[in-house]
Design an enzyme around this catalytic site. Structure first.
Site, PDB file in Angstrom:
ATOM      1  CE  LYS A  13       0.861   1.202   4.497  1.00 29.86           C
ATOM      2  NZ  LYS A  13       1.580   2.431   4.919  1.00 29.86           N
ATOM      3  CG  ASP A 138      -1.085   0.026   8.308  1.00 30.94           C
ATOM      4  OD1 ASP A 138      -1.827   0.926   8.754  1.00 30.94           O
ATOM      5  OD2 ASP A 138       0.086   0.236   7.935  1.00 30.94           O
TER       6      ASP A 138
END
Length: 289
Positions: A13, A138
């Site tokens: 990401k 996350d």
């Protein structure tokens, strides 16, 4: 149902922006960010076992099996569901550690998604996200599986649309421990909160990463990478570092920049993704069950 799942992607990401808006009483920082999935991934293989043992079948430098997030994710799912099965885990590591790309969290998320399927534990996406939060802030995003506007400690997620583009990513060659950034006295912790409505596809790449100033002061090579890449666009650091990225409208533009990057840095290009590639893989698996 198959007893194996092979070549399962755990994508990286990028944080298109990252603002620190406050700090909770327990010390966790309150954040706002936009998560962007990209098509560069670690890969994992899973082979179900009947003896209940969870075994990482390959060595990862500087990551003991007992503390590896993929092992911990498998153990957590096993304990939460009472599943009697075990698994052989193989992690093909591509994403750098300490790079701000979410590699460890993504590995854990893919492990939870794959084993939920392989072990037939039947948890919903929301239940998997709640488990994942125990492993790291996350992890829920990767299980969420779409580009997202995130708040809280990163667990409050809303789906967003982001432009299709290519990214050039530079690995400056330093490993940044996240606690070193968040514990720095110089860190800005009072950025004014924004609304998801403020975040538009035309403006997203011009927002800042509040962690970048601290990281650049502690690790000059990050600042060097930001400065070099900024000649081609709005370059910034992702997460708590150390990787630096810049967006480009097409692959050819990204490739031209890659050709110019100084030899002292590792660099690569990656395409933006709309959704997590595990979604399609598991859908294919279900079709043959």
């Amino acid at each position: 149902m198959s007893s194996t799942l092979m070549h399962c992607p755990a994508p990286a990401k990028l944080n298109l922006f990252l603002h620190v808006t406050g700090r909770r009483a327990d010390g966790y920082h309150l954040l706002q960010t936009a998560f962007q999935l990209i098509d560069r991934s670690d890969m994992l293989d899973f082979e179900s076992r009947t003896d209940g043992k969870i075994v990482r079948s390959n060595d990862i430098p500087d990551v003991p099996a007992a503390s590896d997030l993929i092992v911990r994710a498998a153990q957590l799912l096993q304990q939460a569901t009472g599943c009697p099965s075990g698994v052989n885990l193989t992690l093909h590591k591509i994403l750098p550690m300490g790079g701000g790309l979410g590699g460890g969290s993504s590995d854990a998320a893919t492990t939870l998604m794959a084993l939920n399927h392989l072990w037939r534990t039947g948890l919903s996406r929301q239940q998997l996200m709640e488990l994942g939060l125990q492993l790291g802030a996350d992890v829920p995003f990767f299980i969420f599986g779409e580009n997202a506007f995130a708040e809280g400690v990163g667990e409050k997620l809303q789906s967003i649309q982001t432009p299709e583009c290519w990214f050039v990513v530079i690995e400056p060659g330093v490993h940044i421990p996240t606690p070193a950034i968040f514990s720095a006295k110089e860190l800005t912790r009072d950025t004014k909160p924004v609304r998801i409505a403020d975040f538009s596809s035309n403006a997203e790449m011009h927002w800042k990463n509040d962690l970048q100033t601290v990281a650049c002061a502690l690790f000059p090579e990050v600042e060097n990478a930001v400065r070099w890449l900024s000649q081609f666009g709005n370059a910034k650091m992702t997460g708590s570092g150390s990787c630096v990225f810049c967006a480009f409208p097409d692959e050819a533009s990204a490739s031209r920049v890659i050709m110019q990057i100084p030899d002292r840095w590792t660099a690569w290009k990656a395409k933006s993704l709309i959704r997590h590639p595990m979604t399609e893989l598991l859908q294919k698996e279900n079709l043959v069950c």
